[in-house]
Design a protein around this motif. Sequence first.
Motif, short mmCIF file in Angstrom:
data_model
loop_
_atom_site.label_atom_id
_atom_site.label_comp_id
_atom_site.label_asym_id
_atom_site.label_seq_id
_atom_site.Cartn_x
_atom_site.Cartn_y
_atom_site.Cartn_z
N LEU A 101 0.82 -1.22 0.00
CA LEU A 101 0.00 0.00 0.00
C LEU A 101 0.85 1.26 0.00
O LEU A 101 0.54 2.23 -0.71
N TYR A 102 1.91 1.28 0.78
CA TYR A 102 2.80 2.45 0.78
C TYR A 102 3.40 2.68 -0.60
O TYR A 102 3.41 3.80 -1.11
N ASN A 103 3.89 1.61 -1.22
CA ASN A 103 4.49 1.75 -2.54
C ASN A 103 3.47 2.18 -3.58
O ASN A 103 3.78 2.95 -4.49
N PHE A 104 2.25 1.67 -3.46
CA PHE A 104 1.20 2.08 -4.38
C PHE A 104 0.92 3.58 -4.26
O PHE A 104 0.82 4.29 -5.27
N VAL A 105 0.83 4.06 -3.03
CA VAL A 105 0.62 5.51 -2.80
C VAL A 105 1.81 6.30 -3.30
O VAL A 105 1.64 7.36 -3.93
N PHE A 106 3.03 5.81 -3.06
CA PHE A 106 4.23 6.51 -3.52
C PHE A 106 4.22 6.64 -5.05
O PHE A 106 4.55 7.70 -5.59
N ILE A 107 3.87 5.55 -5.74
CA ILE A 107 3.88 5.57 -7.21
C ILE A 107 2.88 6.60 -7.73
O ILE A 107 3.20 7.41 -8.61
N ILE A 108 1.66 6.58 -7.21
CA ILE A 108 0.62 7.49 -7.69
C ILE A 108 0.99 8.95 -7.39
O ILE A 108 0.93 9.82 -8.27
N LEU A 109 1.38 9.21 -6.13
CA LEU A 109 1.70 10.59 -5.74
C LEU A 109 2.89 11.15 -6.52
O LEU A 109 2.82 12.26 -7.06
N ASN A 110 3.96 10.38 -6.59
CA ASN A 110 5.15 10.86 -7.29
C ASN A 110 4.89 11.06 -8.78
O ASN A 110 5.41 12.01 -9.37
N LEU A 111 4.08 10.19 -9.37
CA LEU A 111 3.77 10.34 -10.79
C LEU A 111 2.96 11.61 -11.05
O LEU A 111 3.33 12.43 -11.90
N VAL A 112 1.87 11.77 -10.33
CA VAL A 112 0.98 12.91 -10.56
C VAL A 112 1.67 14.24 -10.25
O VAL A 112 1.64 15.18 -11.06
N ILE A 113 2.33 14.32 -9.10
CA ILE A 113 2.96 15.58 -8.70
C ILE A 113 4.17 15.89 -9.58
O ILE A 113 4.37 17.04 -9.99
N ALA A 114 4.98 14.88 -9.91
CA ALA A 114 6.17 15.12 -10.74
C ALA A 114 5.78 15.59 -12.14
O ALA A 114 6.38 16.52 -12.68
N VAL A 115 4.78 14.96 -12.74
CA VAL A 115 4.32 15.38 -14.07
C VAL A 115 3.74 16.78 -14.02
O VAL A 115 4.00 17.62 -14.90
N SER A 116 2.96 17.08 -12.98
CA SER A 116 2.36 18.41 -12.84
C SER A 116 3.42 19.49 -12.71
O SER A 116 3.35 20.54 -13.36
N GLY A 201 11.90 12.72 -10.29
CA GLY A 201 10.90 12.40 -11.30
C GLY A 201 10.58 13.59 -12.18
O GLY A 201 10.36 13.44 -13.39
N CYS A 202 10.58 14.77 -11.59
CA CYS A 202 10.30 15.99 -12.35
C CYS A 202 11.33 16.20 -13.46
O CYS A 202 10.97 16.59 -14.57
N VAL A 203 12.61 15.94 -13.18
CA VAL A 203 13.66 16.10 -14.17
C VAL A 203 13.44 15.17 -15.36
O VAL A 203 13.61 15.55 -16.53
N ILE A 204 13.04 13.92 -15.07
CA ILE A 204 12.81 12.95 -16.14
C ILE A 204 11.67 13.41 -17.05
O ILE A 204 11.79 13.41 -18.29
N TYR A 205 10.55 13.80 -16.46
CA TYR A 205 9.39 14.20 -17.26
C TYR A 205 9.62 15.54 -17.95
O TYR A 205 9.13 15.77 -19.06
N LEU A 206 10.37 16.44 -17.31
CA LEU A 206 10.67 17.72 -17.93
C LEU A 206 11.54 17.52 -19.17
O LEU A 206 11.34 18.19 -20.19
N ALA A 207 12.49 16.59 -19.10
CA ALA A 207 13.32 16.29 -20.27
C ALA A 207 12.48 15.75 -21.41
O ALA A 207 12.71 16.09 -22.58
N ALA A 208 11.48 14.92 -21.08
CA ALA A 208 10.59 14.39 -22.12
C ALA A 208 9.73 15.51 -22.73
O ALA A 208 9.51 15.53 -23.95
N ILE A 209 9.27 16.43 -21.91
CA ILE A 209 8.43 17.52 -22.40
C ILE A 209 9.23 18.47 -23.29
O ILE A 209 8.74 18.92 -24.33
N ILE A 210 10.46 18.77 -22.90
CA ILE A 210 11.30 19.65 -23.69
C ILE A 210 11.56 19.07 -25.08
O ILE A 210 11.71 19.80 -26.07
N GLY A 211 11.58 17.74 -25.18
CA GLY A 211 11.82 17.10 -26.47
C GLY A 211 10.64 17.13 -27.42
O GLY A 211 10.76 16.69 -28.58
N ILE A 212 9.49 17.62 -26.97
CA ILE A 212 8.31 17.68 -27.85
C ILE A 212 8.50 18.82 -28.85
O ILE A 212 8.88 19.94 -28.48
N ASP A 213 8.21 18.56 -30.10
CA ASP A 213 8.34 19.56 -31.17
C ASP A 213 7.38 20.72 -30.91
O ASP A 213 6.17 20.51 -30.69
N SER A 214 7.89 21.94 -30.93
CA SER A 214 7.06 23.13 -30.66
C SER A 214 6.00 23.36 -31.72
O SER A 214 5.03 24.09 -31.49
#
Length: 328
Positions: A101-116, A201-214
Motif C-alpha cells: 500500500l505504501y508503494n502504491f501511494v508513492f507511485i501514484i503521488l510521485n507520478l501525478v505531482i512530478a508530471v504536474s 521524477g520531475c527532471v525525467i518528465y521535464l526532459a521528455a516535455i522539452i523534447g516535444i516539437d514546438s
Amino acid sequence: MITHEKRNALDTRLHLPVRLHPKRSSMLRHLLRHKVLLLMLLPGVVFLLINNYLPMFGIIIAFKNINYVDGILGSPWVGLDNFKFLFATSDAWIITRNTVLYNFVFIILNLVIAVSIAIALNELKNKLAAKFYQSVMFFPYFLSMVVVSYLVFAFLNVEYGFINKGILAMFGLNELNWYSEPKYWPFILPLINLWKGVGYGCVIYLAAIIGIDSEYYEAALIDGASKWKQILHITIPLIRPVIIITTILAIGGIFRSDFGLFYQTTLNSGALYPTTLVIDTYVYNALINMGNLGMSAAAGLYQSIVGFFLVLGSNWIVRKVDKDQAVF
C-alpha cells in the motif's frame, strides 16, 4: 543443389580456404565495422556482469542453513524452510499490506505531482527561474535518509519540535508524541517520500516535455486550443511512453521499500510498527536478533521474483491496451 557444407568439403579437398557461413560472415563484418563502439560498451558489460550477475550465485543462500564453519557451499540444504519465516509469522499480513500500500501511494503521488511540476516548469517564461526551482526541488534527492531523519525529528520532536512548539501551540492544541502515534504515519511517510523524490521524477518528465516539437503547440494555438487543452491533448499523450516505462519499473519494486525511510525516519519505534513495519525492516530486525542469513536471502529472493512477475504482468496489460506503448 550444392549446400554450404558440401562446398566447404570440396574446398578442403582442393586445399582452398574454407568459406564462412553467410550469416556468420555477415555477423563478423558487423562486429568488425562496429568494433570501436563495442570496445566502448565493454566496461559497462564487465561492470554489469560483476555487480549484477556474479552475485546471483548467492541465491543458494536462501535454500541453506548458513554457518561460518562450513561456508556457503558446505552448509546444509534446508529447502523452503527459510521462506516460512515470512509467511508463518503473525506479522506476515501487516508487513505485506504496509509494503504494497505504501508503494502504491508513492507511485501514484510521485507520478501525478512530478508530471504536474514538470509541466508547470516548462510553462515558465523565465528560464532562469525554472532552473532555480528545478535545482531546489532536486536537491533533497541527494540527501542521505539519515540526514532526512534528523530534519523530520526537528519537526516532530515532542519537547522541541517545530510542529509541537510552533504550529500546535499557536492554535492552542495539545502537544503530540508523534513517535508513539502510529495513526499519523500513513500521512507523514508519503509526504517525506514525495519531498525527497519528486525532484528526480520531475527532471525525467521535464526532459521528455522539452523534447516535444514546438510545432504541435503552434498548430494547436492556431486552432484556438487553450493551454489546458494543449496539455491534455499534446503534452501528456506525447510523454505517455516515459510515464509508462517509469511506472512499470516502479511496479516491479512494489514489494521492496526504502529501508532508510521506514527505519531511520521512524527511529525504528516499536509503537509505530502497525503502520510502518515493512518487509525490509522486518527482515533487518529479524537478522539483527537471530543472525540468520538464509532468512534474509529468502526474503530478498521472494521480493525479486514477485517484482519480476509484476513487471511482466504490467507490461502485458500495457500491450493489451496499446501494443506500441509496451516496453517489450
